[in-house]
Scaffold this motif. Structure first.
Motif, short mmCIF file in Angstrom:
data_model
loop_
_atom_site.label_atom_id
_atom_site.label_comp_id
_atom_site.label_asym_id
_atom_site.label_seq_id
_atom_site.Cartn_x
_atom_site.Cartn_y
_atom_site.Cartn_z
N GLY A 46 27.00 -93.43 -4.72
CA GLY A 46 25.46 -93.58 -4.26
C GLY A 46 25.18 -93.17 -3.16
N SER A 70 21.68 -96.74 -4.97
CA SER A 70 22.95 -97.15 -4.30
C SER A 70 23.73 -98.20 -5.43
N TYR A 71 24.97 -97.91 -5.15
CA TYR A 71 26.04 -98.76 -6.09
C TYR A 71 26.67 -99.87 -5.06
N SER A 127 19.18 -99.99 -6.94
CA SER A 127 20.34 -100.37 -6.64
C SER A 127 21.11 -100.60 -8.04
N GLU A 129 24.18 -102.37 -9.64
CA GLU A 129 25.05 -103.69 -9.56
C GLU A 129 25.98 -103.48 -10.70
#
Length: 210
Positions: A46, A70-71, A127, A129
């Motif tokens: 990310g 974003s990871y 994000s 997840e």
């Protein structure tokens, strides 16, 4: 987080149904854990290390959709586990022929599933997840016929009728998980599901002499 309770029991039984040993009943079951959590490297996928740009098929967006993703994964991420079981009956037919009928099944729980949140639209920060909300099930019926053609040559024909279902066929795919959306909505036939499989093989064995 290291755990001390990931116990993986396994068992197998075999029972001869007649005195001649021509008919044998077998069964087995086990619990297996997937310890290859390479997905922990997602943190490097990310921002600020990479920037994704994908084409959006949504009618409210035009052109390409540029999204910062974003990871991450929760601190209580568990090891995926799979229950596997099988039962078979093997019968020796006339001469060198052996027929086997088998049922094979498996159930995957706590499987890895990447979920993306955020509202639909363009130019959004999302994000991704890594969760344990993946699940999978497999059931298969197998038929196999083996025949010894000679002292060194054996032929085998196998047929499998099966069905594989899941809600995440690969842990690298991103799944939408907006408000009120359940992972059960993605449950269906696996991407790699093959209902019928037929194979034939012939192999030669070398006999060792003393």
């Amino acid at each position: 987080k290291a755990r001390r309770t990931n116990i993986a029991p396994r068992m197998g039984v075999a029972y001869r149904l007649d005195q001649e040993g021509r008919t044998v009943l077998r069964g087995g079951a086990g619990l297996y854990f997937d310890s290859s959590l390479a997905a922990a490297s997602d943190l490097l996928n990310g921002i600020p290390f990479t920037l994704w740009q994908v084409a959006s098929p949504l009618p409210e967006t035009t052109g390409s959709m540029r999204s910062l993703i974003s990871y991450g994964f929760p601190a209580d991420l568990r090891l995926p586990k799979v229950w596997q079981w099988n039962a078979s009956i093997e019968r020796s037919l006339n001469g060198p022929n052996v027929l086997t009928l088998a049922y094979v099944g498996s159930a995957g729980r706590l499987l890895l599933r990447r979920e993306v949140d955020g509202a639909l639209g363009s130019n959004l920060v999302r994000s991704a997840e890594l969760t344990n909300r993946g699940e999978a099930n497999y059931h298969g019926l197998q038929v196999q016929l083996r025949r010894r053609m000679s002292r060194r040559v054996q032929a085998m024909v196998s047929y499998t009728w099966s069905h594989s279902l899941d809600n995440a066929s690969t842990d690298s795919m991103l799944h939408w998980a907006g408000d009120g959306y359940s992972p059960r909505n993605d449950y269906g036939s696996s991407d790699f599901d093959a209902r019928h499989a037929l194979s034939a093989d012939r192999k030669s064995t070398r006999l060792n002499s003393s």
